[in-house]
Motif scaffolding. Structure first.
Motif, short mmCIF file in Angstrom:
data_model
loop_
_atom_site.label_atom_id
_atom_site.label_comp_id
_atom_site.label_asym_id
_atom_site.label_seq_id
_atom_site.Cartn_x
_atom_site.Cartn_y
_atom_site.Cartn_z
N SER A 87 0.86 -1.06 0.02
CA SER A 87 0.06 0.06 -0.04
C SER A 87 0.77 1.17 0.07
CB SER A 87 -0.81 -0.12 1.31
OG SER A 87 -1.74 1.16 1.28
N VAL A 88 0.62 2.07 -0.81
CA VAL A 88 1.44 3.40 -0.89
C VAL A 88 0.42 4.86 -0.90
CG1 VAL A 88 3.23 2.15 -2.00
CG2 VAL A 88 1.53 3.10 -3.44
N GLY A 89 1.25 5.85 -0.71
CA GLY A 89 0.66 7.13 -0.85
C GLY A 89 1.05 7.41 -2.22
N THR A 155 9.53 5.24 3.95
CA THR A 155 9.69 5.99 5.24
C THR A 155 9.59 4.76 6.51
OG1 THR A 155 7.53 6.50 5.38
CG2 THR A 155 8.87 8.17 4.39
N LEU A 160 2.27 8.27 9.54
CA LEU A 160 2.15 8.95 8.14
C LEU A 160 3.24 9.92 8.23
CD1 LEU A 160 -1.48 8.57 7.45
CD2 LEU A 160 0.33 7.24 6.51
N GLU A 161 3.49 10.51 7.18
CA GLU A 161 4.38 11.74 7.31
C GLU A 161 3.70 12.93 7.21
OE1 GLU A 161 3.88 9.55 4.37
OE2 GLU A 161 5.20 8.12 5.26
N VAL A 176 5.12 6.71 -1.82
CA VAL A 176 5.46 6.53 -0.43
C VAL A 176 4.93 5.43 0.29
CG1 VAL A 176 4.14 8.39 0.37
CG2 VAL A 176 6.33 7.78 1.75
N GLY A 177 5.71 4.70 0.99
CA GLY A 177 5.18 3.43 1.73
C GLY A 177 6.23 3.11 2.88
N MET A 178 6.02 2.04 3.54
CA MET A 178 6.73 1.83 4.54
C MET A 178 7.39 0.26 4.65
SD MET A 178 4.19 3.11 7.38
CE MET A 178 3.35 4.75 7.26
N ASN A 202 -4.01 6.43 -1.54
CA ASN A 202 -4.23 7.74 -0.95
C ASN A 202 -3.10 8.53 -1.59
OD1 ASN A 202 -2.46 6.34 1.22
ND2 ASN A 202 -1.82 8.54 1.58
N ALA A 204 -0.50 11.25 -0.63
CA ALA A 204 0.37 11.34 0.56
C ALA A 204 -0.01 12.88 1.08
CB ALA A 204 1.78 11.55 0.20
N ILE A 217 -7.55 5.02 4.04
CA ILE A 217 -6.67 4.40 3.38
C ILE A 217 -7.06 2.84 3.33
CG2 ILE A 217 -4.15 3.47 3.46
CD1 ILE A 217 -3.33 6.15 4.42
N1 HPA Z 1 2.46 7.23 3.53
C1 HPA Z 1 3.31 6.16 4.03
N2 HPA Z 1 2.80 4.83 3.79
C2 HPA Z 1 1.44 4.49 3.14
C3 HPA Z 1 0.86 5.69 2.71
C4 HPA Z 1 1.42 6.87 2.84
O1 HPA Z 1 0.72 8.09 2.48
N3 HPA Z 1 -0.39 5.22 2.32
C5 HPA Z 1 -0.22 3.71 2.33
N4 HPA Z 1 1.00 3.50 2.87
#
Ligand code: HPA
Length: 241
Positions: A87-89, A155, A160-161, A176-178, A202, A204, A217
Motif C-alpha cells: 500500500s502506498v501514498g 519511510t 504517516l508523514e 511513498v510507503g513503509m 491515498n 500523501a 486508506i
Molecule cells: N505514507 C506512507 N505509507 C503509506 C501511505 C502514505 O501516505 N499510504 C499507504 N502506505
C-alpha cells in the motif's frame, strides 16, 4: 508449487479462497518468526504460497515486520520469485488513487536492513526487471489502469508523514510507503527474484486537499484489491505459460 512464485502482502491477501495452512504455527527461520504461517491460496488454478505481512490478526506494525523471516519462510517452501504487494501514498497529483503502480526503483536511505551482519557483502540494489516485465504484461492483460514505473520512497512509520516531510519526499519519487524497499533489499540478498505491485490508496499528506486518515486508506485499499487481484491472476496465467 511448480511456479516457484510466492506473494507477500497486506491484509487484503486474506480475501483469497482456500488459505490452506492458516492454522499452522508460523515456521521458525534463522531470522526469527515470520508474520504468518505460509498459507496456500488458489490463484488461477494454482496453489500459491503467501505470507500476510502484518499478521493474520493485523497486529504487526510496519516498523516491526520481520521481512527477513517472511522471505526465508517462502524460500524454504521452494519459492524463487516473490511479488510484494504494498500500500502506498501518491506523491503526484496525476497518480490518482485508487490505482496500481509497478515501481522500477526505490529510495530508502533511512532504513537499510541486511542479512549480512558478519561478512562484507555489498549488493547493488534493484528490482527484478524480468519479473517486473511479467507484472506489466499481466496488468495489460487484466485491463486495469496502472502506472508502469515509479520510484518507491520508504519511510520508517508507523505514523504517516507530515506535510513538511512530503514537500521534500515528493522530490525523490512517485509513491511513498513503509515496507517494499526493505523487503526488496533482503530478497535480493537471499538470491530471490523480487518485484512489486503498489496499491495506490491515498494521496500523501498535503498532495491533495483532503485530510488523510488510516481508516480511509484501508477503505481504498479494499477497493484497489480487485485490481491487484486481477493482475495477480493474469500473472499466474503468464507464468504457467
Ligand atoms: N505514507 C506512507 N505509507 C503509506 C501511505 C502514505 O501516505 N499510504 C499507504 N502506505
Amino acid at each position: 508449487m511448480s511456479l516457484q512464485l510466492g506473494v507477500i502482502g497486506g491484509t487484503n491477501l486474506y480475501h483469497w479462497s482456500r488459505k490452506e495452512g492458516k492454522n499452522a504455527e508460523p515456521p521458525r527461520t534463522p531470522y526469527g518468526t515470520p508474520s504468518s504461517p505460509v498459507l496456500y491460496v488458489d490463484v488461477a488454478g494454482e496453489s500459491v504460497p503467501i505470507i500476510v505481512r502484518h499478521g493474520l490478526d493485523h497486529s504487526i506494525p510496519p516498523h516491526r515486520v520481520n521481512h527477513a523471516a517472511n522471505l526465508w519462510a517462502l524460500k524454504a517452501v521452494g519459492v524463487t520469485k516473490v511479488i510484494g504487494i504494498s500500500s502506498v501514498g501518491s506523491l503526484r497529483r496525476e497518480i490518482r488513487p485508487p490505482t496500481v503502480l509497478i515501481p522500477d526503483d526505490y529510495f530508502s536511505p533511512f532504513v537499510v536492513p541486511t542479512i549480512h551482519d558478519r561478512e562484507i557483502v555489498h549488493i547493488t540494489p534493484q528490482l527484478d526487471e524480468e519479473l517486473r516485465k511479467v507484472i506489466l504484461n499481466a496488468a495489460e492483460k487484466a485491463e486495469v489502469e496502472y502506472h508502469p514505473r515509479g520510484v518507491y520512497v520508504q519511510t520508517v512509520g508507523p505514523r504517516l508523514e507530515t506535510k513538511a516531510e512530503i514537500m521534500v519526499i515528493k522530490n525523490w519519487g512517485e509513491v511513498v510507503g513503509m515496507s517494499m524497499a526493505s523487503e526488496a533489499t533482503l530478497a535480493q540478498e537471499m538470491g530471490l527474484h523480487y518485484a512489486s505491485i503498489c496499491s495506490v490508496d491515498n494521496y500523501a499528506n498535503g498532495i491533495a486537499e483532503e485530510n488523510l486518515s488510516f481508516e480511509r486508506i484501508l477503505e481504498v485499499a479494499a477497493e484497489n484489491w480487485n485490481m491487484v487481484r486481477r493482475v495477480l491472476e493474469e500473472l499466474v496465467e503468464l507464468l504457467k505459460g
